[in-house]
Design a protein around this motif. Structure first.
Motif, PDB file in Angstrom:
ATOM      1  N   THR A  41      10.834  30.560 -10.791  1.00 52.30           N
ATOM      2  CA  THR A  41      10.231  31.120  -9.579  1.00 52.30           C
ATOM      3  C   THR A  41      10.233  30.094  -8.455  1.00 52.30           C
ATOM      4  OG1 THR A  41       8.847  32.623 -10.861  1.00 52.30           O
ATOM      5  CG2 THR A  41       8.122  32.134  -8.625  1.00 52.30           C
ATOM      6  N   ALA A  42       9.827  28.872  -8.771  1.00 54.48           N
ATOM      7  CA  ALA A  42       9.795  27.819  -7.752  1.00 54.48           C
ATOM      8  C   ALA A  42      11.194  27.504  -7.249  1.00 54.48           C
ATOM      9  CB  ALA A  42       9.135  26.568  -8.313  1.00 54.48           C
ATOM     10  N   ALA A  43      12.157  27.423  -8.149  1.00 50.69           N
ATOM     11  CA  ALA A  43      13.529  27.122  -7.747  1.00 50.69           C
ATOM     12  C   ALA A  43      14.117  28.261  -6.922  1.00 50.69           C
ATOM     13  CB  ALA A  43      14.394  26.864  -8.979  1.00 50.69           C
ATOM     14  N   GLY A  44      13.737  29.488  -7.249  1.00 49.44           N
ATOM     15  CA  GLY A  44      14.249  30.648  -6.546  1.00 49.44           C
ATOM     16  C   GLY A  44      13.844  30.707  -5.088  1.00 49.44           C
ATOM     17  N   LYS A  45      12.812  29.973  -4.723  1.00 45.82           N
ATOM     18  CA  LYS A  45      12.344  29.944  -3.331  1.00 45.82           C
ATOM     19  C   LYS A  45      13.191  29.016  -2.461  1.00 45.82           C
ATOM     20  CE  LYS A  45       7.614  30.990  -4.681  1.00 45.82           C
ATOM     21  NZ  LYS A  45       6.242  30.481  -4.805  1.00 45.82           N
ATOM     22  N   LEU A  46      14.023  28.206  -3.099  1.00 47.41           N
ATOM     23  CA  LEU A  46      14.855  27.254  -2.365  1.00 47.41           C
ATOM     24  C   LEU A  46      16.194  27.892  -1.997  1.00 47.41           C
ATOM     25  CD1 LEU A  46      14.206  24.098  -4.568  1.00 47.41           C
ATOM     26  CD2 LEU A  46      13.142  24.666  -2.381  1.00 47.41           C
ATOM     27  N   PRO A  47      16.863  27.346  -0.978  1.00 44.98           N
ATOM     28  CA  PRO A  47      18.190  27.868  -0.624  1.00 44.98           C
ATOM     29  C   PRO A  47      19.159  27.744  -1.800  1.00 44.98           C
ATOM     30  CG  PRO A  47      17.386  26.336   1.052  1.00 44.98           C
ATOM     31  CD  PRO A  47      16.432  26.264  -0.094  1.00 44.98           C
ATOM     32  N   LYS A  48      20.108  28.668  -1.865  1.00 46.80           N
ATOM     33  CA  LYS A  48      21.049  28.701  -3.000  1.00 46.80           C
ATOM     34  C   LYS A  48      21.872  27.437  -3.141  1.00 46.80           C
ATOM     35  CE  LYS A  48      21.444  33.665  -3.360  1.00 46.80           C
ATOM     36  NZ  LYS A  48      20.936  34.037  -4.623  1.00 46.80           N
ATOM     37  N   ASP A  49      22.119  26.722  -2.044  1.00 47.90           N
ATOM     38  CA  ASP A  49      22.928  25.504  -2.114  1.00 47.90           C
ATOM     39  C   ASP A  49      22.089  24.235  -2.246  1.00 47.90           C
ATOM     40  OD1 ASP A  49      21.863  25.599   0.426  1.00 47.90           O
ATOM     41  OD2 ASP A  49      23.705  24.970   1.438  1.00 47.90           O
ATOM     42  N   VAL A 108      20.244  21.222  -3.951  1.00 41.64           N
ATOM     43  CA  VAL A 108      20.490  20.444  -5.172  1.00 41.64           C
ATOM     44  C   VAL A 108      19.298  20.499  -6.138  1.00 41.64           C
ATOM     45  CG1 VAL A 108      20.964  18.138  -6.094  1.00 41.64           C
ATOM     46  CG2 VAL A 108      22.199  18.959  -4.080  1.00 41.64           C
ATOM     47  N   PRO A 109      18.054  20.311  -5.686  1.00 39.50           N
ATOM     48  CA  PRO A 109      16.936  20.428  -6.638  1.00 39.50           C
ATOM     49  C   PRO A 109      16.874  21.800  -7.312  1.00 39.50           C
ATOM     50  CG  PRO A 109      16.196  19.310  -4.672  1.00 39.50           C
ATOM     51  CD  PRO A 109      17.580  19.814  -4.387  1.00 39.50           C
ATOM     52  N   ARG A 110      17.249  22.845  -6.581  1.00 34.76           N
ATOM     53  CA  ARG A 110      17.284  24.190  -7.175  1.00 34.76           C
ATOM     54  C   ARG A 110      18.302  24.227  -8.309  1.00 34.76           C
ATOM     55  NH1 ARG A 110      17.502  30.107  -5.269  1.00 34.76           N
ATOM     56  NH2 ARG A 110      19.128  30.953  -6.608  1.00 34.76           N
ATOM     57  N   ALA A 111      19.496  23.733  -8.049  1.00 37.71           N
ATOM     58  CA  ALA A 111      20.560  23.742  -9.061  1.00 37.71           C
ATOM     59  C   ALA A 111      20.155  22.939 -10.283  1.00 37.71           C
ATOM     60  CB  ALA A 111      21.856  23.198  -8.463  1.00 37.71           C
ATOM     61  N   CYS A 112      19.551  21.794 -10.065  1.00 40.55           N
ATOM     62  CA  CYS A 112      19.120  20.945 -11.193  1.00 40.55           C
ATOM     63  C   CYS A 112      18.041  21.639 -12.015  1.00 40.55           C
ATOM     64  CB  CYS A 112      18.608  19.604 -10.684  1.00 40.55           C
ATOM     65  SG  CYS A 112      19.887  18.551  -9.987  1.00 40.55           S
ATOM     66  N   TYR A 115       8.968  21.094 -12.310  1.00 42.00           N
ATOM     67  CA  TYR A 115       7.789  21.818 -11.812  1.00 42.00           C
ATOM     68  C   TYR A 115       7.072  20.983 -10.747  1.00 42.00           C
ATOM     69  CZ  TYR A 115       3.319  24.370 -12.173  1.00 42.00           C
ATOM     70  OH  TYR A 115       2.173  25.087 -11.927  1.00 42.00           O
ATOM     71  N   VAL A 116       6.882  19.708 -11.024  1.00 37.86           N
ATOM     72  CA  VAL A 116       6.214  18.809 -10.076  1.00 37.86           C
ATOM     73  C   VAL A 116       7.115  18.551  -8.868  1.00 37.86           C
ATOM     74  CG1 VAL A 116       5.329  16.463  -9.755  1.00 37.86           C
ATOM     75  CG2 VAL A 116       4.739  17.753 -11.823  1.00 37.86           C
ATOM     76  N   ASN A 117       8.387  18.276  -9.113  1.00 34.89           N
ATOM     77  CA  ASN A 117       9.315  17.971  -8.009  1.00 34.89           C
ATOM     78  C   ASN A 117       9.491  19.161  -7.068  1.00 34.89           C
ATOM     79  OD1 ASN A 117       9.684  15.403  -8.983  1.00 34.89           O
ATOM     80  ND2 ASN A 117      11.564  15.896 -10.079  1.00 34.89           N
ATOM     81  N   LEU A 118       9.325  20.375  -7.571  1.00 36.10           N
ATOM     82  CA  LEU A 118       9.448  21.556  -6.731  1.00 36.10           C
ATOM     83  C   LEU A 118       8.146  21.888  -6.008  1.00 36.10           C
ATOM     84  CD1 LEU A 118      11.605  23.758  -9.139  1.00 36.10           C
ATOM     85  CD2 LEU A 118      12.366  22.663  -7.026  1.00 36.10           C
ATOM     86  N   GLY A 119       7.148  21.026  -6.175  1.00 39.45           N
ATOM     87  CA  GLY A 119       5.903  21.170  -5.424  1.00 39.45           C
ATOM     88  C   GLY A 119       4.903  22.150  -6.014  1.00 39.45           C
TER      89      GLY A 119
END
Length: 127
Positions: free
Chosen positions: A64-72, A74-78, A120-124
């Protein structure tokens, strides 16, 4: 005036509780510490079930947290790569019935727990 059932009250007010990151990290560290003692079979079974549960709870939170980030991003991809690996580890079982194989399996689960909490922490997500 109608009465509400407990189930209706629960459904209408779903509380979101954050992950207990310190407990998750501490649980993982018990198996990953260099000076960790070899657990008994019973302790290992308990730890494995606990780690699997932690992964199952953490995966949707990180997704869920990663999904809030833009598709490109890097933290989302990781984070999503970590989620994929955690899913894979949930499907695996120890390679054979020996204690060393079971310990190695539990350690892999512990590494996934640690990685998921880091994302989880890195995504705020943790305040």
């Amino acid at each position: 005036m109608g009465n509400r059932t407990a189930a209706e009250a629960t459904e209408s007010k779903s509380e979101h509780l954050p992950l207990d990151v310190p407990t998750m990290r501490e649980t993982a560290a018990r198996l990953l510490a260099e000076d960790a003692e070899l657990p008994t079979l019973e302790e290992l079974e308990t730890a494995t079930l606990l780690l699997r549960g932690m992964i199952m709870v953490a995966i949707p939170e990180v997704e869920t947290a990663a999904g809030k980030l833009p598709k490109d991003d890097v933290p989302r991809a990781c984070a999503l790569a970590c989620v994929g690996e955690a899913h894979m580890r949930l499907r695996l079982e120890p390679s054979n019935g020996t204690l060393p194989a079971a310990v190695a399996h539990a350690q892999r689960l512990a590494r996934s727990v640690r990685a998921l909490t880091d994302h989880y922490v890195n995504l705020g997500c943790e305040s």
